[in-house]
Design a protein around this motif. Structure first.
Motif, PDB file in Angstrom:
ATOM      1  N   VAL A  26      54.489 141.771  45.113  1.00  0.00           N
ATOM      2  CA  VAL A  26      53.742 140.549  45.450  1.00  0.00           C
ATOM      3  C   VAL A  26      53.934 140.218  46.928  1.00  0.00           C
ATOM      4  O   VAL A  26      52.985 139.844  47.612  1.00  0.00           O
ATOM      5  CB  VAL A  26      54.167 139.370  44.545  1.00  0.00           C
ATOM      6  CG1 VAL A  26      53.519 138.059  45.008  1.00  0.00           C
ATOM      7  CG2 VAL A  26      53.816 139.654  43.088  1.00  0.00           C
ATOM      8  N   LEU A  27      55.134 140.377  47.414  1.00  0.00           N
ATOM      9  CA  LEU A  27      55.418 140.092  48.819  1.00  0.00           C
ATOM     10  C   LEU A  27      54.592 140.984  49.741  1.00  0.00           C
ATOM     11  O   LEU A  27      54.031 140.514  50.739  1.00  0.00           O
ATOM     12  CB  LEU A  27      56.914 140.284  49.076  1.00  0.00           C
ATOM     13  CG  LEU A  27      57.475 139.823  50.399  1.00  0.00           C
ATOM     14  CD1 LEU A  27      57.232 138.338  50.618  1.00  0.00           C
ATOM     15  CD2 LEU A  27      58.974 140.120  50.440  1.00  0.00           C
ATOM     16  N   PHE A  32      55.145 136.231  52.478  1.00  0.00           N
ATOM     17  CA  PHE A  32      56.100 135.238  51.977  1.00  0.00           C
ATOM     18  C   PHE A  32      55.424 133.903  51.700  1.00  0.00           C
ATOM     19  O   PHE A  32      55.708 133.244  50.704  1.00  0.00           O
ATOM     20  CB  PHE A  32      57.258 135.063  52.965  1.00  0.00           C
ATOM     21  CG  PHE A  32      58.337 134.167  52.460  1.00  0.00           C
ATOM     22  CD1 PHE A  32      59.076 134.497  51.338  1.00  0.00           C
ATOM     23  CD2 PHE A  32      58.635 132.976  53.107  1.00  0.00           C
ATOM     24  CE1 PHE A  32      60.082 133.670  50.857  1.00  0.00           C
ATOM     25  CE2 PHE A  32      59.643 132.144  52.650  1.00  0.00           C
ATOM     26  CZ  PHE A  32      60.371 132.490  51.515  1.00  0.00           C
ATOM     27  N   ALA A  33      54.506 133.506  52.566  1.00  0.00           N
ATOM     28  CA  ALA A  33      53.828 132.220  52.377  1.00  0.00           C
ATOM     29  C   ALA A  33      53.042 132.192  51.066  1.00  0.00           C
ATOM     30  O   ALA A  33      52.980 131.164  50.399  1.00  0.00           O
ATOM     31  CB  ALA A  33      52.908 131.925  53.553  1.00  0.00           C
ATOM     32  N   VAL A  40      55.057 136.361  40.699  1.00  0.00           N
ATOM     33  CA  VAL A  40      56.044 137.409  40.443  1.00  0.00           C
ATOM     34  C   VAL A  40      56.226 137.599  38.943  1.00  0.00           C
ATOM     35  O   VAL A  40      56.267 138.733  38.447  1.00  0.00           O
ATOM     36  CB  VAL A  40      57.382 137.090  41.146  1.00  0.00           C
ATOM     37  CG1 VAL A  40      58.472 138.053  40.703  1.00  0.00           C
ATOM     38  CG2 VAL A  40      57.211 137.118  42.663  1.00  0.00           C
ATOM     39  N   ALA A  41      56.306 136.500  38.218  1.00  0.00           N
ATOM     40  CA  ALA A  41      56.454 136.579  36.763  1.00  0.00           C
ATOM     41  C   ALA A  41      55.272 137.320  36.150  1.00  0.00           C
ATOM     42  O   ALA A  41      55.456 138.201  35.295  1.00  0.00           O
ATOM     43  CB  ALA A  41      56.594 135.180  36.172  1.00  0.00           C
ATOM     44  N   ALA A 105      61.570 141.773  55.421  1.00  0.00           N
ATOM     45  CA  ALA A 105      62.489 141.373  56.483  1.00  0.00           C
ATOM     46  C   ALA A 105      62.222 139.934  56.928  1.00  0.00           C
ATOM     47  O   ALA A 105      63.142 139.120  57.023  1.00  0.00           O
ATOM     48  CB  ALA A 105      62.363 142.325  57.665  1.00  0.00           C
ATOM     49  N   GLY A 106      60.971 139.623  57.203  1.00  0.00           N
ATOM     50  CA  GLY A 106      60.637 138.255  57.604  1.00  0.00           C
ATOM     51  C   GLY A 106      60.914 137.255  56.499  1.00  0.00           C
ATOM     52  O   GLY A 106      61.388 136.146  56.749  1.00  0.00           O
ATOM     53  N   ALA A 107      60.645 137.652  55.264  1.00  0.00           N
ATOM     54  CA  ALA A 107      60.887 136.769  54.125  1.00  0.00           C
ATOM     55  C   ALA A 107      62.374 136.506  53.954  1.00  0.00           C
ATOM     56  O   ALA A 107      62.782 135.380  53.644  1.00  0.00           O
ATOM     57  CB  ALA A 107      60.299 137.387  52.855  1.00  0.00           C
TER      58      ALA A 107
END
Length: 185
Positions: A26-27, A32-33, A40-41, A105-107
């Motif tokens: 999902v990411l 991340f936003a 995710v679920a 990484a950013g997340a």
């Protein structure tokens, strides 16, 4: 691997593993936003309430992903006699943990700076593991001030990389240079 909030049965551990794998998918797709625990679920094929049983927030989920990567890697340099080389290997390894996944990484940077109590708990676990690796790498040459200075180097470098100011490979090189200056006095 043990989850951060409680001990898990084998089935629960499988569910957590599914959720962390799905979170990465999902990411990659949403950033991340756009990531939500609900998404995710759904990706993992579990109910949203089930996902929230294990993760209090998306920040908690992402921090758990980083913790799992760190915990799954063995500390480098055990056979290396030179403590400076061992320290540099530890710092490089930390920098490169998420280098192959720029979105992650950013997340991770955003997640670890959050105020969620479960993230705070993971921050302590992550920091403790990294501190232990640095102390082990330094061997007899360690002192608290030196360890804290090395921690400041990696923390600052990883935040810079997470903010997009440099790649993780560039940050790894910069950390090595800074650490060498400190270690050589």
């Amino acid at each position: 691997m043990e989850a951060t909030r409680r001990r898990l049965t084998e089935k629960q551990a499988d569910t957590v593993e599914k959720l962390t794998r799905a979170a990465l998918d999902v990411l990659r797709r949403e950033g991340f936003a756009g990531l939500t625990v609900r998404m995710v679920a759904a990706q993992a094929g579990v109910g949203t309430a089930t996902a929230y049983t294990y993760f209090s927030s998306k920040e908690h989920l992402v921090a758990e992903m980083f913790w799992r990567r760190l915990a799954a890697t063995e500390a480098p340099g055990d056979g290396e006699p030179d403590s400076t080389k061992r320290v540099l290997a530890v710092l490089r390894q930390i920098a490169m943990l998420v280098a192959d996944e720029p979105t992650l990484a950013g997340a991770v940077t955003s997640a670890l700076l959050g105020t969620d109590p479960d993230v705070a708990h993971l921050r302590l676990r992550i920091g403790s593991e990294i501190r232990t690796r640095l102390i082990d790498a330094l061997g007899a040459d360690n002192d608290l001030e030196l360890v804290e200075t090395l921690e400041m180097i990696y923390a600052g470098a990883l935040v810079r990389a997470g903010m997009g100011y440099a790649s993780y490979a560039e940050v790894a090189e910069r950390m090595e240079k800074a650490a060498l200056q400190v270690l050589r006095g």
